[in-house]
Design a protein around this motif. Structure first.
Motif, short mmCIF file in Angstrom:
data_model
loop_
_atom_site.label_atom_id
_atom_site.label_comp_id
_atom_site.label_asym_id
_atom_site.label_seq_id
_atom_site.Cartn_x
_atom_site.Cartn_y
_atom_site.Cartn_z
N ASP A 43 3.78 52.26 63.51
CA ASP A 43 2.82 53.32 63.17
C ASP A 43 1.44 52.77 62.82
OD1 ASP A 43 4.78 55.25 63.55
OD2 ASP A 43 5.37 55.26 61.44
N GLU A 44 1.38 51.72 62.02
CA GLU A 44 0.10 51.15 61.62
C GLU A 44 -0.65 50.57 62.81
OE1 GLU A 44 0.46 48.48 58.30
OE2 GLU A 44 1.55 49.97 57.12
N ARG A 48 -4.27 51.84 64.29
CA ARG A 48 -5.40 50.91 64.49
C ARG A 48 -5.96 51.03 65.91
NH1 ARG A 48 -6.35 46.48 66.81
NH2 ARG A 48 -4.22 46.01 67.45
#
Length: 192
Positions: A43-44, A48
């Protein structure tokens, strides 16, 4: 004298093979490759990538890869917009998408187009028309939204539709070509 990018964004005939535009599309393709290759548990990393790919996106944008676009920078979204699997967005000109709008799988949104005159088309030049999609719109799977279209708030576009003319707010529209079928009431519940 205008650059090819300035011509493109103004809706004028432009050369898509211009070095600046080619470089921008290559950057986008590399970001798309990273997004489309990312895992569901990253998810991160996806967030990004999306910040770089779609810098004008509202909070809560959710894109289910794979996803494809030309530039990304010409897509402006409100909050909580959702793209399901395999959507294609040719954002040669600005595409404005209102908050809470949902796109089913395989939806295609095209601002890019080519001249009807074969001599102009043979020159290799192309142009685009902007698209505006309102808030709380639902676009069913495999629908195609053609250049220059506006879809009003809260409308629903049926799966497989080809939208060639503007669609007003608060209607269900479907077909090829897409046409208004009936009004959609804010009081309607659980209706398909």
């Amino acid at each position: 004298m205008k650059t090819e990018k300035e011509k493109m964004l103004a809706g004028e005939l432009y050369d898509a093979l211009d070095p600046q535009l080619s470089k921008e599309r290559t950057r986008t393709r590399l970001l798309l490759k990273a997004l489309n290759d990312s895992r569901e548990d990253q998810d991160e990393e996806r967030a990004r990538i999306l910040e770089k790919l779609l810098p004008q996106a509202g909070e809560g944008l959710w894109i289910q890869p794979p996803f494809y676009c030309d530039y990304g920078s010409n897509i402006v979204t409100g909050e909580k917009v959702f793209f399901n699997f395999n959507c294609v967005v040719l954002d040669v000109m600005q595409i404005s998408i209102g908050s809470r709008t949902l796109f089913g799988p395989n939806v295609q949104i095209y601002t890019a187009t080519h001249p009807m005159n074969y001599k102009e088309r043979a020159s290799g030049l192309e142009f685009a028309k902007p698209i505006v999609i309102g808030e709380d719109v639902w676009v069913g799977g495999s629908a195609v939204i053609c250049p220059g279209i506006t879809i009003g708030d809260r409308s629903v576009i049926g799966a497989g539709s080809v939208v060639t003319k503007d669609i007003p707010a608060d209607v269900f529209a479907a077909g090829n070509p897409c046409r208004v079928i009936r009004p959609v009431s804010p009081d309607t519940k659980h209706e398909v």
